[in-house]
Design a protein around this motif. Structure first.
Motif, PDB file in Angstrom:
ATOM      1  N   PRO A 208       0.857  -1.361   0.490  1.00  0.00           N
ATOM      2  CA  PRO A 208       0.204  -0.056   0.131  1.00  0.00           C
ATOM      3  C   PRO A 208       0.840   1.123  -0.076  1.00  0.00           C
ATOM      4  CG  PRO A 208       0.089  -1.621   2.056  1.00  0.00           C
ATOM      5  CD  PRO A 208       0.846  -1.858   1.318  1.00  0.00           C
ATOM      6  N   ARG A 209       2.095   1.115   0.442  1.00  0.00           N
ATOM      7  CA  ARG A 209       3.065   2.405   0.066  1.00  0.00           C
ATOM      8  C   ARG A 209       3.606   2.630  -0.328  1.00  0.00           C
ATOM      9  NH1 ARG A 209       7.904   3.977   0.433  1.00  0.00           N
ATOM     10  NH2 ARG A 209       8.260   5.364   1.527  1.00  0.00           N
ATOM     11  N   ALA A 210       3.933   1.917  -1.733  1.00  0.00           N
ATOM     12  CA  ALA A 210       4.242   2.150  -3.016  1.00  0.00           C
ATOM     13  C   ALA A 210       2.645   1.963  -4.287  1.00  0.00           C
ATOM     14  CB  ALA A 210       4.654   0.621  -3.453  1.00  0.00           C
ATOM     15  N   VAL A 211       2.315   1.836  -3.674  1.00  0.00           N
ATOM     16  CA  VAL A 211       0.735   2.329  -4.530  1.00  0.00           C
ATOM     17  C   VAL A 211       0.534   3.624  -4.434  1.00  0.00           C
ATOM     18  CG1 VAL A 211      -1.727   1.820  -4.278  1.00  0.00           C
ATOM     19  CG2 VAL A 211      -0.040  -0.200  -4.895  1.00  0.00           C
TER      20      VAL A 211
ATOM     21  N   ASP B 158       9.397  -0.523   5.271  1.00  0.00           N
ATOM     22  CA  ASP B 158       9.245  -1.699   6.360  1.00  0.00           C
ATOM     23  C   ASP B 158       8.976  -2.850   4.741  1.00  0.00           C
ATOM     24  OD1 ASP B 158      10.237  -1.308   8.940  1.00  0.00           O
ATOM     25  OD2 ASP B 158       8.252  -0.746   9.410  1.00  0.00           O
ATOM     26  N   ASP B 159       7.632  -1.711   3.885  1.00  0.00           N
ATOM     27  CA  ASP B 159       7.374  -2.957   2.560  1.00  0.00           C
ATOM     28  C   ASP B 159       8.568  -3.009   2.093  1.00  0.00           C
ATOM     29  OD1 ASP B 159       4.451  -2.133   4.020  1.00  0.00           O
ATOM     30  OD2 ASP B 159       3.784  -1.057   1.932  1.00  0.00           O
TER      31      ASP B 159
ATOM     32  N   SER C 213       2.779  -3.822   5.722  1.00  0.00           N
ATOM     33  CA  SER C 213       2.098  -3.320   6.725  1.00  0.00           C
ATOM     34  C   SER C 213       1.615  -1.465   6.488  1.00  0.00           C
ATOM     35  CB  SER C 213       3.065  -3.040   8.092  1.00  0.00           C
ATOM     36  OG  SER C 213       4.665  -1.853   7.157  1.00  0.00           O
ATOM     37  N   GLY C 214       2.472  -1.981   5.340  1.00  0.00           N
ATOM     38  CA  GLY C 214       1.942   0.013   4.683  1.00  0.00           C
ATOM     39  C   GLY C 214       2.820   0.981   4.719  1.00  0.00           C
ATOM     40  N   THR C 215       3.828   0.661   5.664  1.00  0.00           N
ATOM     41  CA  THR C 215       5.204   1.579   5.926  1.00  0.00           C
ATOM     42  C   THR C 215       6.484   1.680   5.956  1.00  0.00           C
ATOM     43  OG1 THR C 215       5.697  -0.709   8.068  1.00  0.00           O
ATOM     44  CG2 THR C 215       4.242   1.490   8.411  1.00  0.00           C
TER      45      THR C 215
END
Length: 270
Positions: free
Chosen positions: A214-217, A250-251, A268-270
């Motif tokens: 989710p972070r990358a997206v 972390d992702d 985790s999205g982080t």
């Protein structure tokens, strides 16, 4: 929150916003406008949501503005400050007008177009990041046939999706466009039989939820919506800066580890 003109549901990290006036083909109203924005912002800030799906109840996505509302439209209301949110210094001004807030949402917004998308309904479909449609969906800009112009940023968004000439065609003629033609010109990304639309869309969305960071997206979405305002050099410099931050995340570590260990990732999205 209790909604009058929409439904809002979160399941398996997917928020589904459903325009819910099926007896009126989900014709757009001021109430629906407030509720869609409220639901979008709720999904955007909910850590339990990774993808947002916008769809309609019944046989239409949104057949345009409710004509009963248009009959009593006061031109002075169009200029009213009530449509503007307080200015957010963290968002590009382009994404702070009446309907253009979708690109500023850091999560993917998928338009699941289950039927007619006309006028303001098509505007909202265009602001979605991707559009999956039933194969019986019909599209029309409709504005020129009501004596109106290309509203709410459509003159900017539509050419970037279908190209300049196709945008002129769709806007000036306001003709009806079949789902097959919509796919051909890039107005929609995928077509499915109406009975399979929901299952196929959710299959795609669930795959993104389960396997994409989710972070990358969120960063990728921001990159692509910044491109129209950047030179190649600026886009590259921006990407290099984000790449360094990604490599510290972390992702990234989880993405590499899950690949090497041949297991599904647990981002985790982080």
């Amino acid at each position: 929150m209790t909604y009058q003109h929409i439904l809002y549901d979160v399941e398996s990290r997917i928020a589904t916003i459903t325009l819910n006036r099926p007896d009126r083909m989900n014709a757009w109203t001021p109430t629906m406008e407030r509720e869609v924005r409220t639901a979008m912002e709720a999904a955007a800030t909910d850590d339990g949501v990774r993808v947002i799906v916008l769809t309609g109840a019944g046989r239409a996505f949104c057949a345009g503005a409710d004509m009963e509302e248009l009959k009593t439209l006061d031109p002075n209301d169009i200029k009213s400050d009530q449509w503007m949110k307080p200015f957010d210094m963290n968002r590009r001004p382009d994404w702070q007008t009446r309907y253009s807030f979708y690109p500023a949402i850091s999560k993917p917004v998928i338009g699941m177009l289950n039927g007619a998308a006309a006028g303001i309904g098509l505007v909202h479909a265009l602001y979605c990041d991707l559009r999956f449609a039933a194969d019986n969906t019909v599209f029309t800009t409709s504005f020129s046939r009501r004596g109106l112009i290309a509203e709410h940023g459509m003159s900017w968004m539509l050419p970037r999706i279908v190209g300049h000439s196709n945008a002129l065609d769709l806007l000036m003629s306001a003709r009806r466009v079949s789902s097959a033609e919509a796919l051909q010109i890039g107005l929609v990304n995928r077509l499915y039989p109406a009975a399979e639309l929901r299952a196929k869309t959710m299959e795609y969305v669930k795959d993104m939820v389960d396997f994409a960071s989710p972070r990358a997206v969120g960063v990728i979405k921001r990159q692509l919506y910044e491109v129209p305002f950047q030179s190649l050099a600026e886009a590259t410099i921006y990407a290099n800066r984000e790449m360094e931050l990604a490599a510290r995340s972390d992702d990234f570590r989880e993405g590499v580890a899950s690949f090497l260990e041949k297991r599904p990732p647990n981002f985790s999205g982080t």
